[in-house]
Design a protein around this motif. Sequence first.
Motif, PDB file in Angstrom:
ATOM      1  N   VAL A 165      57.353  82.281  35.642  1.00 23.85           N
ATOM      2  CA  VAL A 165      57.495  81.046  34.870  1.00 23.85           C
ATOM      3  C   VAL A 165      57.959  81.372  33.455  1.00 23.85           C
ATOM      4  N   LEU A 166      57.368  82.401  32.858  1.00 27.51           N
ATOM      5  CA  LEU A 166      57.795  82.827  31.518  1.00 27.51           C
ATOM      6  C   LEU A 166      59.262  83.239  31.529  1.00 27.51           C
ATOM      7  N   ALA A 167      59.673  83.993  32.537  1.00 29.30           N
ATOM      8  CA  ALA A 167      61.078  84.396  32.637  1.00 29.30           C
ATOM      9  C   ALA A 167      61.984  83.181  32.784  1.00 29.30           C
ATOM     10  N   GLY A 168      61.474  82.155  33.487  1.00 31.67           N
ATOM     11  CA  GLY A 168      62.262  80.944  33.660  1.00 31.67           C
ATOM     12  C   GLY A 168      62.552  80.220  32.358  1.00 31.67           C
ATOM     13  N   TYR A 169      61.704  80.405  31.345  1.00 30.62           N
ATOM     14  CA  TYR A 169      61.979  79.827  30.035  1.00 30.62           C
ATOM     15  C   TYR A 169      63.334  80.310  29.504  1.00 30.62           C
ATOM     16  N   PHE A 170      63.686  81.547  29.860  1.00 33.65           N
ATOM     17  CA  PHE A 170      64.899  82.169  29.317  1.00 33.65           C
ATOM     18  C   PHE A 170      66.088  82.076  30.272  1.00 33.65           C
ATOM     19  N   THR A 171      65.807  82.026  31.568  1.00 28.36           N
ATOM     20  CA  THR A 171      66.900  82.120  32.538  1.00 28.36           C
ATOM     21  C   THR A 171      67.261  80.804  33.196  1.00 28.36           C
ATOM     22  N   ASP A 173      65.940  76.658  34.975  1.00 27.71           N
ATOM     23  CA  ASP A 173      64.946  75.872  35.711  1.00 27.71           C
ATOM     24  C   ASP A 173      64.684  76.408  37.121  1.00 27.71           C
ATOM     25  N   TRP A 174      65.704  76.991  37.760  1.00 25.36           N
ATOM     26  CA  TRP A 174      65.493  77.482  39.124  1.00 25.36           C
ATOM     27  C   TRP A 174      64.555  78.688  39.139  1.00 25.36           C
ATOM     28  N   ALA A 175      64.685  79.538  38.136  1.00 18.71           N
ATOM     29  CA  ALA A 175      63.758  80.667  38.039  1.00 18.71           C
ATOM     30  C   ALA A 175      62.350  80.174  37.746  1.00 18.71           C
ATOM     31  N   GLU A 176      62.245  79.138  36.933  1.00 18.12           N
ATOM     32  CA  GLU A 176      60.934  78.568  36.647  1.00 18.12           C
ATOM     33  C   GLU A 176      60.334  77.934  37.900  1.00 18.12           C
ATOM     34  N   LEU A 177      61.187  77.306  38.720  1.00 20.92           N
ATOM     35  CA  LEU A 177      60.715  76.751  39.989  1.00 20.92           C
ATOM     36  C   LEU A 177      60.212  77.858  40.907  1.00 20.92           C
ATOM     37  N   ALA A 178      60.934  78.978  40.958  1.00 18.93           N
ATOM     38  CA  ALA A 178      60.485  80.109  41.784  1.00 18.93           C
ATOM     39  C   ALA A 178      59.120  80.606  41.304  1.00 18.93           C
ATOM     40  N   LEU A 226      54.183  71.917  41.023  1.00 19.15           N
ATOM     41  CA  LEU A 226      55.350  72.085  41.897  1.00 19.15           C
ATOM     42  C   LEU A 226      56.310  70.899  41.766  1.00 19.15           C
ATOM     43  N   SER A 227      55.754  69.706  41.769  1.00 12.03           N
ATOM     44  CA  SER A 227      56.616  68.517  41.699  1.00 12.03           C
ATOM     45  C   SER A 227      57.376  68.471  40.382  1.00 12.03           C
ATOM     46  N   TRP A 228      56.714  68.876  39.294  1.00 12.91           N
ATOM     47  CA  TRP A 228      57.387  68.885  37.990  1.00 12.91           C
ATOM     48  C   TRP A 228      58.510  69.921  37.959  1.00 12.91           C
ATOM     49  N   ALA A 229      58.215  71.134  38.419  1.00 10.79           N
ATOM     50  CA  ALA A 229      59.230  72.193  38.403  1.00 10.79           C
ATOM     51  C   ALA A 229      60.399  71.850  39.316  1.00 10.79           C
ATOM     52  N   LEU A 230      60.109  71.262  40.473  1.00 16.47           N
ATOM     53  CA  LEU A 230      61.175  70.869  41.391  1.00 16.47           C
ATOM     54  C   LEU A 230      62.051  69.785  40.766  1.00 16.47           C
ATOM     55  N   GLY A 231      61.434  68.815  40.109  1.00 11.41           N
ATOM     56  CA  GLY A 231      62.199  67.765  39.457  1.00 11.41           C
ATOM     57  C   GLY A 231      63.070  68.290  38.328  1.00 11.41           C
ATOM     58  N   GLU A 232      62.531  69.243  37.547  1.00  9.71           N
ATOM     59  CA  GLU A 232      63.315  69.826  36.464  1.00  9.71           C
ATOM     60  C   GLU A 232      64.532  70.577  36.992  1.00  9.71           C
ATOM     61  N   ALA A 233      64.372  71.253  38.133  1.00  4.24           N
ATOM     62  CA  ALA A 233      65.465  72.057  38.677  1.00  4.24           C
ATOM     63  C   ALA A 233      66.507  71.215  39.402  1.00  4.24           C
ATOM     64  N   THR A 234      66.072  70.154  40.078  1.00  3.59           N
ATOM     65  CA  THR A 234      66.980  69.393  40.941  1.00  3.59           C
ATOM     66  C   THR A 234      67.381  68.044  40.378  1.00  3.59           C
ATOM     67  N   GLY A 235      66.652  67.553  39.378  1.00  2.00           N
ATOM     68  CA  GLY A 235      66.921  66.224  38.871  1.00  2.00           C
ATOM     69  C   GLY A 235      66.212  65.121  39.611  1.00  2.00           C
ATOM     70  N   LEU A 236      65.398  65.466  40.600  1.00  6.36           N
ATOM     71  CA  LEU A 236      64.625  64.465  41.325  1.00  6.36           C
ATOM     72  C   LEU A 236      63.569  63.849  40.399  1.00  6.36           C
ATOM     73  N   PRO A 237      63.158  62.613  40.681  1.00  5.73           N
ATOM     74  CA  PRO A 237      62.111  61.999  39.839  1.00  5.73           C
ATOM     75  C   PRO A 237      60.842  62.854  39.834  1.00  5.73           C
ATOM     76  N   HIS A 238      60.236  62.983  38.681  1.00  7.03           N
ATOM     77  CA  HIS A 238      59.024  63.789  38.548  1.00  7.03           C
ATOM     78  C   HIS A 238      58.235  63.330  37.327  1.00  7.03           C
ATOM     79  N   PRO A 239      56.961  63.689  37.246  1.00  4.20           N
ATOM     80  CA  PRO A 239      56.147  63.254  36.101  1.00  4.20           C
ATOM     81  C   PRO A 239      56.705  63.798  34.786  1.00  4.20           C
ATOM     82  N   ASP A 240      56.528  63.024  33.710  1.00  2.00           N
ATOM     83  CA  ASP A 240      56.945  63.543  32.409  1.00  2.00           C
ATOM     84  C   ASP A 240      55.849  64.427  31.822  1.00  2.00           C
ATOM     85  N   LEU A 241      56.140  65.031  30.673  1.00  2.26           N
ATOM     86  CA  LEU A 241      55.213  66.009  30.096  1.00  2.26           C
ATOM     87  C   LEU A 241      53.908  65.370  29.650  1.00  2.26           C
TER      88      LEU A 241
END
Length: 319
Positions: A165-171, A173-178, A226-241
């Motif tokens: 997740v930390l690495a995903g901050y730099f690389t 949304d997909w890395a953050e989802l992983a 999971l739902s938040w990370a998936l939404g950030e990576a794909t653009g699907l609806p997801h909860p806000d922060l």
Amino acid sequence: MTSLVNAIVMLGMLVIVPLGLRLVPGPDPGAVRRLWPLLALPGAVSLWLPRGTLATALASVYALATAALALHAPARLRRTRSLAPAEIAVLTALATPAVAGVALVAERSGHELLGFDLEILALTVPHFHFAGFAAALVAGLVCRSTWGSTGRFAAVSVPAGTLLVLAGYFTGDWAELAGAVVLTAGMWAVALLTWRDVRTGRAERLIRRLLGVSAAVLVATMLLALSWALGEATGLPHPDLTWMAATHGLGNALGFALCSLLAWLRLEEITASTAGGRRTGARTGSTGPGSTGPGSTGPGSTGPGRTGPGRTGPERNTA
């Protein structure tokens, strides 16, 4: 959202980390553990001040405390020479609050560290107190308690997911989802083992309830992650922060971290009490009839301090 996040961070600083440090298996973090409440207080105060010099100075005190704690990770590794799964989890717990400390200083100074906006930096602080410290520590405790492949998986995947997740901050949304997928798998393994193995058979109802709550909460909060990370990576609806802070953040802080650590501390107290009772029983048994150990007062004793018939020492009673 700011007040809620600040309250969650304060819980992490002033309650979760000091409770957790009491559960770190030896070698003991030592002075850092004893001084933590004093060193954490300036950081907690800094959360409620306007961004600026004073808030940054107070946050820096806390950052130095997290850095001192992180230095115990390589020192511990040199002493234990172990990278067993449970040890990996403990090393992660010791090191990751330093990420929160750096993010706190940057956010309180108003500096967008490495290009991250201040809102992301503010949310990084609780993430590395609860996912970085509490989750890794509990995963290690569960691994030590269960000794199975699922426990080893949890103890490795929780740290790995946190770092991904930390690495995903730099690389991206997909890395953050992983990272979220790996972290969720590890946390669900912790929940399964807590419910099925650690909780089962405990005599105290309070312990069973605390462990049960912590396991049940993890299922829901990690599904939200999971739902938040998936939404950030794909653009699907997801909860806000804001919603995530009120559900995922608060649930993990109170339902998982606090309940888990309180239960594990109580288990440690019971274990220590039982061990102390056994030692006391062993010492009591050494003074019974026929004992030949030092200080024995039973008939037939031959050790120093004997008081039975036939004593020949210089203070023998000749009356």
